[in-house]
Design an enzyme around this catalytic site. Structure first.
Site, short mmCIF file in Angstrom:
data_model
loop_
_atom_site.label_atom_id
_atom_site.label_comp_id
_atom_site.label_asym_id
_atom_site.label_seq_id
_atom_site.Cartn_x
_atom_site.Cartn_y
_atom_site.Cartn_z
N THR A 120 0.85 -1.18 0.00
CA THR A 120 0.00 0.00 0.00
C THR A 120 0.89 1.24 0.00
O THR A 120 1.97 1.24 0.57
CB THR A 120 -0.93 0.03 1.23
OG1 THR A 120 -0.17 0.16 2.43
CG2 THR A 120 -1.78 -1.25 1.30
N GLY A 121 0.42 2.28 -0.68
CA GLY A 121 1.29 3.44 -0.85
C GLY A 121 2.50 3.07 -1.69
O GLY A 121 3.61 3.52 -1.41
N GLY A 122 2.28 2.27 -2.73
CA GLY A 122 3.39 1.73 -3.49
C GLY A 122 3.72 2.47 -4.77
O GLY A 122 4.56 1.99 -5.55
N SER A 166 7.88 5.24 12.15
CA SER A 166 8.72 6.41 11.93
C SER A 166 9.58 6.65 13.16
O SER A 166 9.15 6.37 14.29
CB SER A 166 7.86 7.65 11.67
OG SER A 166 8.63 8.84 11.75
N TYR A 196 0.93 13.00 14.23
CA TYR A 196 1.63 12.04 13.36
C TYR A 196 2.40 11.01 14.18
O TYR A 196 2.30 9.80 13.95
CB TYR A 196 2.57 12.80 12.43
CG TYR A 196 3.48 11.94 11.61
CD1 TYR A 196 3.02 11.24 10.51
CD2 TYR A 196 4.85 11.83 11.93
CE1 TYR A 196 3.87 10.45 9.74
CE2 TYR A 196 5.70 11.06 11.18
CZ TYR A 196 5.21 10.36 10.08
OH TYR A 196 6.05 9.58 9.34
#
Length: 247
Positions: free
Chosen positions: A12-14, A137, A150
């Site tokens: 995903t988000g590729g 992150s 975030y």
């Protein structure tokens, strides 16, 4: 035989950044890959670069009907999945005092809810011994300015890696997290003014022990390691951050 010949992966988000770099690494090594993203134009451009072993599916991970559609396309196109990279997410830098409910809800809908239901919807297609990698992150452990929403979402993903590891362990499915530090993916320029992005980059380089940004390709190699090679590792978070959270 190529390293990942016969392997199937979903990212995903590729269509850009770390996700695209991971897709490119896997396709070049023989895998079949499904990539998802919200922009049809960006997806089409990515699919053209990746070639015939890649399938691009437009999807918003915050939408459960979209995730159901992705699962159906993956089932029809790949059958089973050997590696799932839960990489879709957005970055938001907003001061605590001026953060709006809309900003908060959008961040958690994509970064947390989207990740959870991506795994839930695709779990039935994961093969025995498959690897799932969640993208967290360095911000989730650093207490950085203007990243409270975030960072909290990424910390939730760190916890999720542990919990989902327990949930899926009876099927010998491993769930781990990759924690990138400063990586030059171009996303900053899409979410900040050029001046703010330049200042943010300079600050991150100055404080990083390795004195530079990482590349998407460096993170992609670590993601592939967790998904395929780290067969005795589950529930962990691998920092790929130039040492910023360790030194």
């Amino acid at each position: 035989m190529s390293e990942y010949s016969g392997k199937n992966a979903v990212i995903t988000g590729g269509s850009s950044g770390i996700g695209f770099a991971t897709a490119e690494l896997l396709v070049d090594a023989g895998a079949r890959v499904v990539i998802t993203g919200r922009s049809r134009a960006t997806l089409d451009a990515a699919a053209e670069r990746l070639g015939e072993n890649a399938l691009a599916v437009r999807s918003d991970v915050a939408s459960l009907p979209d995730l159901d559609a992705v699962a159906a396309r993956v089932r029809d196109g790949l059958g089973t999945v050997d590696a799932l990279f839960v990489n879709a997410g957005i970055t938001s830098a907003t001061p605590f005092a001026s953060t709006t409910e809309e900003t908060f809800d959008e961040s958690f809908a994509i970064n947390v809810k989207g990740a959870f239901f991506t795994v839930q919807k695709l779990a039935p297609l994961l093969s025995t011994g498959a690897g799932v990698v969640l993208t967290t992150s360095a911000a989730n452990v650093m207490g950085m300015l203007e990243t409270s929403v975030y960072a909290a979402g990424k910390a939730a993903l760190r916890s999720m890696a542990r919990s989902l590891s327990r949930e899926l362990l009876p099927r010998r499915i491993r769930v781990n997290a990759i924690s990138p530090g400063p990586v030059d993916t171009g996303i900053l320029e899409n979410t900040m003014t050029k001046e703010a992005a330049d200042q943010f980059k300079a600050e991150r380089v100055a404080e990083n022990p390795m004195g530079r940004f990482g590349t998407p390709e460096e993170v992609a190699r670590a993601m592939a390691f967790l998904a395929f090679d780290a067969t005795y590792t589950t529930g962990t978070e691998l920092a790929v951050d130039g040492g910023i959270t360790q030194l």
